[in-house]
Motif scaffolding. Structure first.
Motif, PDB file in Angstrom:
ATOM      1  N   ASN A  41       0.847  -1.190   0.000  1.00  0.00           N
ATOM      2  CA  ASN A  41       0.000   0.000   0.000  1.00  0.00           C
ATOM      3  C   ASN A  41       0.890   1.250   0.000  1.00  0.00           C
ATOM      4  OD1 ASN A  41      -1.603   2.222   0.825  1.00  0.00           O
ATOM      5  ND2 ASN A  41      -3.115   0.825   1.706  1.00  0.00           N
ATOM      6  N   PRO A 154      -0.303  -1.931  12.677  1.00  0.00           N
ATOM      7  CA  PRO A 154      -1.616  -1.821  12.029  1.00  0.00           C
ATOM      8  C   PRO A 154      -2.700  -2.384  12.952  1.00  0.00           C
ATOM      9  CG  PRO A 154      -0.239  -3.514  10.967  1.00  0.00           C
ATOM     10  CD  PRO A 154       0.471  -3.094  12.196  1.00  0.00           C
ATOM     11  N   SER A 156      -7.253  -2.707  13.817  1.00  0.00           N
ATOM     12  CA  SER A 156      -8.648  -2.462  13.466  1.00  0.00           C
ATOM     13  C   SER A 156      -9.410  -2.167  14.744  1.00  0.00           C
ATOM     14  CB  SER A 156      -9.244  -3.699  12.775  1.00  0.00           C
ATOM     15  OG  SER A 156     -10.626  -3.500  12.513  1.00  0.00           O
ATOM     16  N   LEU A 167     -10.026   1.259  10.425  1.00  0.00           N
ATOM     17  CA  LEU A 167      -8.632   0.835  10.453  1.00  0.00           C
ATOM     18  C   LEU A 167      -7.711   1.981  10.824  1.00  0.00           C
ATOM     19  CD1 LEU A 167      -9.148  -1.132   7.196  1.00  0.00           C
ATOM     20  CD2 LEU A 167      -8.447  -2.202   9.357  1.00  0.00           C
ATOM     21  N   ILE A 195      -6.009  -3.086   4.922  1.00  0.00           N
ATOM     22  CA  ILE A 195      -5.727  -1.723   4.447  1.00  0.00           C
ATOM     23  C   ILE A 195      -5.194  -1.818   3.013  1.00  0.00           C
ATOM     24  CG2 ILE A 195      -4.603   0.483   4.979  1.00  0.00           C
ATOM     25  CD1 ILE A 195      -4.315  -0.435   7.869  1.00  0.00           C
ATOM     26  N   THR A 199      -8.023   2.147   0.728  1.00  0.00           N
ATOM     27  CA  THR A 199      -8.817   1.986   1.952  1.00  0.00           C
ATOM     28  C   THR A 199      -8.404   3.065   2.960  1.00  0.00           C
ATOM     29  OG1 THR A 199      -8.909  -0.393   1.628  1.00  0.00           O
ATOM     30  CG2 THR A 199      -9.379   0.403   3.849  1.00  0.00           C
ATOM     31  N   PHE A 201      -7.412   4.825   6.303  1.00  0.00           N
ATOM     32  CA  PHE A 201      -6.904   4.427   7.620  1.00  0.00           C
ATOM     33  C   PHE A 201      -6.492   5.686   8.358  1.00  0.00           C
ATOM     34  CE2 PHE A 201      -2.310   5.149   7.232  1.00  0.00           C
ATOM     35  CZ  PHE A 201      -2.161   5.275   5.853  1.00  0.00           C
TER      36      PHE A 201
END
Ligand code: GTP
Ligand code: SPV
Ligand code: MN
Length: 639
Positions: A41, A154, A156, A167, A195, A199, A201
């Motif tokens: 990403n 990372p 959630s 996220l 992610i 998306t 975050f």
């Protein structure tokens, strides 16, 4: 360079300052190498890279959330002195952390909301101009991780992939924070995999602000609890970014919790038509197997964990825990208001938690716990005020000093906390993992009030319920800096956590009436476990006995319990509150519900003064309810 505006991978690269020699994964130019990285990403990668350039860590570690990673981190912290392993016979898998004495609670005076316009933060928040704050933050974060490892965490909030889940990625230089985030959120590879490019975050940058190498390359020794006297807990609600500097403690540092799930989420919720609240969430089952879901907002350290893990003293009633601190509530497709707990663990107050007050919590704390700022027993276990009636004869206190019962100091810090997975809770409800939450039947508002506020009162409608939330005030606790015991207004128990103008927040609450079917709106109650008699004694036994109030509320929802009108709402009719078996003087029961019009009229004056600060953003309906209350009080009637 400014942190935070860096999530756009396409923006121009400007020359970056040189970085010190790298140890491991950091490339020669200071960039984390792309090969072997767990994500492709671009937005995440460029933000991580830019943050590393700014903060200049020795290495960058991407966290996967595994047990092996947790074990590595705790072993590392035992070696560095951050964690003391507890006696594995007494408290398996558990550790004690002792913070620096100046880093023990949330720092509200250093918590900032940086909205473009000052009036959007409102009078209850410390506003900062966003660009000026970014400049300031760039200055304090520059080189702040020198000599340290930068962890990429990372996570959630809510079950990974759930319709209401959100996220985030936290960057931190504190392994204590990484270990805590693993317990408190759904952290690691699954969250990172969710992610995907595009998306959204929430990027959250955290540094304890104690670099081990200075700008000219001189090193210093690490300390068990690194932090900085200068602190920032900064939020950009419009761009949904978080920066925290200088503290390793709780809500200052575990950025998924107050910063994301309340301050940033409240701003998201306002925009999107839902509520992000400082509330516990429970499932209550009656002896007839009827199920009710209650959410309750009490200010910090005012009993949410206790009510969340309530063991009813009334036979046949069962309470199961869904959350103890935060609830996200959305209008559901079924026309109900549906709530979920976005967290995965509990960061609970230790002092006052004991076998007689909260036995479910005591069972929960048997293993796999990180304790912070509690006392250590001579046999390697923990102790805090209220755990047992008799204190041990000798302890090591929360600052590592010798302690005896007569030494005149508390053994545990009053805001000492435990961090434990929700899975350890013996009363956990399976619904904690329900991605679309549970329908809320009733909402409770409460606080610590020695006077005026009755044990329980029911709002006649949503409008009066919102008024109840708006008028919460409570004696201050040790959960934040400041004078303990001082009475302060704490609307919806959200004073330190609403990420925008409090007047707009009241209006948003009122607007839920238009977003949820009338029949699906929860009923609203105010409760107060902390009322005191003229002699200063608590009038209500509290804890498990609070089930009596829960029973009355559920019976009201069913339509089987009686009530009488008062200017403050409906209170139990004579005999409707089950007091059987309680050793409670009739006089005390009367005092629990006593309404002194003169004292209340003075309170209404204070409220009017407080609400005046919200200016034109205070909804007329709130002003109307205040006027109505004044009228009802002076007319001496319960209209
Ligand atoms: P945060 O985690 O700070 O948001 O707070 P919380 O509301 O979860 O706090 P918690 O439930 O841990 O409250 C802690 C304090 O409240 C402890 O000192 C408890 O002993 C006390 N407490 C909880 N329930 C009751 C009650 O019913 N009566 C009395 N008198 N005290 C209570
Ligand atoms: C609170 O203060 O309301 C807490 C503890 O729940 S902390 O996470 O430190 O904010
Ligand atoms: Mn809280």
């Amino acid at each position: 360079m400014t942190p935070g505006v860096t999530v756009d991978p396409t923006r121009d690269r400007t020359p970056q300052p040189p970085v010190p020699a790298a140890r491991e994964r950091t490339g020669a130019a200071g960039d984390p190498r792309l090969e072997g990285l767990p994500t492709r990403n671009g937005a995440v990668l460029s933000w991580v890279r830019d943050t590393a350039r700014l903060t200049q860590p020795d290495e960058v570690v991407w966290c996967d959330g595994s047990q092996a990673e947790f074990d590595r981190l705790t072993a590392l912290m035992v070696r560095s002195g951050t964690l003391v392993p507890l006696n594995p016979e007494k408290r398996p898998g558990s550790f004690l952390a002792r913070s620096a004495p100046g880093d023990v609670a949330r720092v509200e005076s250093r918590t900032f909301i940086a909205s473009r316009r000052r009036e959007d933060a409102g009078p209850t928040n410390n506003w900062r101009e966003p660009e000026a704050l970014r400049e300031e933050l760039a200055g304090v974060f520059a080189g702040s991780m020198r000599g340290r490892t930068m962890y990429v965490v990372p996570f959630s909030m809510g079950p990974v992939g759930g319709p209401f889940s959100r996220l985030g990625v936290q960057i931190t230089d504190s392994p204590y924070v990484v270990a805590s985030m693993r317990t408190m959120t759904r952290m690691g590879s699954r969250a990172l995999a969710a992610i995907t490019p595009g998306t959204p975050f929430v990027p959250a940058v955290h540094s304890v602000g104690f670099p081990l190498v200075d700008a000219i390359g001189r090193s210093r020794e690490d300390v068990p609890w690194p932090c900085n006297d200068l602190k920032y807990v900064a939020h950009f609600p419009e761009t949904r970014e978080i920066f925290s500097f200088g503290s390793g403690y709780g809500g200052n540092a575990l950025l998924g919790k107050k910063c994301f799930a309340l301050r940033i989420a409240s701003a998201m919720a306002r925009e999107e038509g839902w509520l992000a609240e400082h509330m516990l969430l429970v499932k209550v089952t009656s002896p007839e197997q009827e199920v009710f879901h209650l959410a309750a907002a009490f200010p910090s350290a005012c009993g949410k964990t206790n009510l969340a893990m309530l063991r009813p003293t009334l036979p046949g009633w069962r309470v199961e825990t869904i959350g103890d601190d935060i609830a996200w509530m959305h209008p559901g497709p079924d026309g109900r208001l549906r709530a979920l707990n976005p967290e995965a663990g509990f960061f609970g107050v230790a002092p006052g938690t004991g076998w007689s007050t909260n036995s479910a919590a005591m069972e929960m704390l048997r293993e796999d716990v990180i304790f912070t700022n509690v006392a250590l027993t001579d046999d390697g276990d923990v102790w805090w005020e209220g755990m047992t009636d008799e204190p041990p004869a000798h302890l090591t206190d929360w600052q590592g000093r010798d302690w005896t019962p007569d030494c005149g100091r508390p053994a545990a810090h009053p805001n000492a906390r435990f961090t434990v997975s929700a899975k350890r809770c013996p009363s956990i409800a399976e619904e904690i993992d329900a991605p679309d939450g549970v329908p809320v039947d009733a909402i409770l508002f409460g606080g610590r009030r020695a006077g005026n506020v009755p044990l329980v009162a029911e709002a006649l409608d949503w409008g009066q319920g919102v008024f109840m939330g708006a008028t919460v005030s409570s004696e201050r606790t040790a959960a934040a800096e400041g004078a303990v015991g001082e009475l302060r207004h704490d609307p919806f128990a959200m004073l330190p956590f609403t990420g925008y103008h409090m007047g707009d927040y009241f209006a948003h609450w009122l607007s839920m009436r238009d977003r949820v079917a009338a029949a699906g709106l929860p009923r609203v109650y105010s409760v107060n476990w902390f009322r005191r008699g003229g002699d200063g004694r608590l009038l209500w036994p509290g804890f498990g006995e609070n089930s009596r109030v829960v029973e009355w509320i559920c019976r009201r929802l069913e339509g089987t319990a009686g009530a009488r009108h008062t200017p403050l709402g409906n209170v139990p009719a004579d005999g409707a509150l089950d007091l059987d078996g309680l050793d409670l003087a009739e006089q005390d029961v009367a005092e629990l519900f006593a309404l002194d019009p003169a004292a209340w009229l003075a309170e209404v004056d204070h409220l009017e003064e407080y609400f005046a600060r919200f200016g034109a953003r205070l909804p007329d309906e709130i002003t109307g309810h205040l006027a109505l209350l004044r009228y009802r009080l002076s007319a001496g009637q319960a209209v």
